[in-house]
Design an enzyme around this catalytic site. Structure first.
Site, PDB file in Angstrom:
ATOM      1  N   HIS A  79       0.840  -1.188   0.000  1.00 46.40           N
ATOM      2  CA  HIS A  79       0.000   0.000   0.000  1.00 46.40           C
ATOM      3  C   HIS A  79       0.882   1.248   0.000  1.00 46.40           C
ATOM      4  O   HIS A  79       2.053   1.210   0.404  1.00 46.40           O
ATOM      5  CB  HIS A  79      -0.909   0.003   1.219  1.00 46.40           C
ATOM      6  CG  HIS A  79      -1.985  -1.036   1.135  1.00 46.40           C
ATOM      7  ND1 HIS A  79      -2.978  -1.147   2.074  1.00 46.40           N
ATOM      8  CD2 HIS A  79      -2.224  -2.007   0.228  1.00 46.40           C
ATOM      9  CE1 HIS A  79      -3.793  -2.147   1.742  1.00 46.40           C
ATOM     10  NE2 HIS A  79      -3.347  -2.678   0.629  1.00 46.40           N
ATOM     11  N   GLU A  81       0.859   3.856   1.884  1.00 48.94           N
ATOM     12  CA  GLU A  81       1.320   4.231   3.223  1.00 48.94           C
ATOM     13  C   GLU A  81       2.529   3.404   3.634  1.00 48.94           C
ATOM     14  O   GLU A  81       3.512   3.916   4.170  1.00 48.94           O
ATOM     15  CB  GLU A  81       0.218   4.030   4.272  1.00 48.94           C
ATOM     16  CG  GLU A  81      -1.097   4.671   3.936  1.00 48.94           C
ATOM     17  CD  GLU A  81      -2.050   3.716   3.218  1.00 48.94           C
ATOM     18  OE1 GLU A  81      -1.709   3.216   2.129  1.00 48.94           O
ATOM     19  OE2 GLU A  81      -3.140   3.470   3.749  1.00 48.94           O
ATOM     20  N   CYS A 107      -5.811   0.982   5.780  1.00 46.76           N
ATOM     21  CA  CYS A 107      -6.352  -0.303   6.235  1.00 46.76           C
ATOM     22  C   CYS A 107      -5.797  -0.601   7.628  1.00 46.76           C
ATOM     23  O   CYS A 107      -4.976   0.152   8.168  1.00 46.76           O
ATOM     24  CB  CYS A 107      -5.949  -1.411   5.262  1.00 46.76           C
ATOM     25  SG  CYS A 107      -4.178  -1.786   5.275  1.00 46.76           S
ATOM     26  N   CYS A 110      -1.826  -1.062   7.595  1.00 41.51           N
ATOM     27  CA  CYS A 110      -1.117   0.218   7.456  1.00 41.51           C
ATOM     28  C   CYS A 110      -1.308   1.081   8.702  1.00 41.51           C
ATOM     29  O   CYS A 110      -0.391   1.804   9.109  1.00 41.51           O
ATOM     30  CB  CYS A 110      -1.576   0.957   6.209  1.00 41.51           C
ATOM     31  SG  CYS A 110      -0.976   0.194   4.676  1.00 41.51           S
TER      32      CYS A 110
END
Length: 158
Positions: A79, A81, A107, A110
């Site tokens: 992801h 992040e 999420c 993360c």
């Protein structure tokens, strides 16, 4: 010619203007992603400086294909992040006390990284359908700012 300069902006108005600028930049950065289903961008900012950036994609050295043949995301796609946080970890910068600007809300996985990295504030455009990551961040007293109006702006290619 009548020019009016307004130097009376409140601190909150100034911060909102800054937040919107960084979110626009995160949107543009997300366009670097090779992912077809969703392109997400992230910027880590500390003391008014961008200290890291990331977008969703495969790990370094892997093929730039995020989706399987059945259009599901490959399990090893990172992801935005996570890419920004791991990138700053390899630098001489510290994310402690920073702000994360990200185009889609984090999420759960993360969010754990965000907490452990000492990020104190998360500003995002789109609220993802699964909100357990936001709930965890809230529980950890990470400041959350949702600015969905940025998602409606047209970002043109230069």
């Amino acid at each position: 010619m009548n020019i009016t300069l307004n130097y009376n902006k409140t601190t909150a108005e100034k911060q909102l203007a800054i937040d919107k600028r960084y979110l626009r930049m995160a949107r543009i950065w997300g366009s670097n992603s090779y992912c077809q289903r969703r392109q997400v961008g992230a910027l880590l900012v500390k003391d008014q400086m961008i200290i890291s950036d990331g977008y969703n994609g495969t790990p370094a050295g892997f093929e730039n294909e995020c989706e399987e043949d059945n259009n599901t995301t490959k399990a090893y796609v990172l992801h935005a992040e996570a890419n920004a946080i791991t990138k700053v970890a390899k630098s001489n910068n510290s994310s402690d006390g920073s702000t994360l600007y990200v185009t889609t809300s984090p999420c759960m996985e993360c969010s754990k990284l965000i907490i452990q990295a000492g990020i104190k504030r998360v500003v995002f455009i789109e609220k993802y359908r699964i909100t357990d990551g936001l709930e965890l961040l809230s529980r950890a007293n990470v400041e959350l700012e949702h600015l969905p109006e940025i998602g409606n702006e047209n970002i043109e290619e230069g």
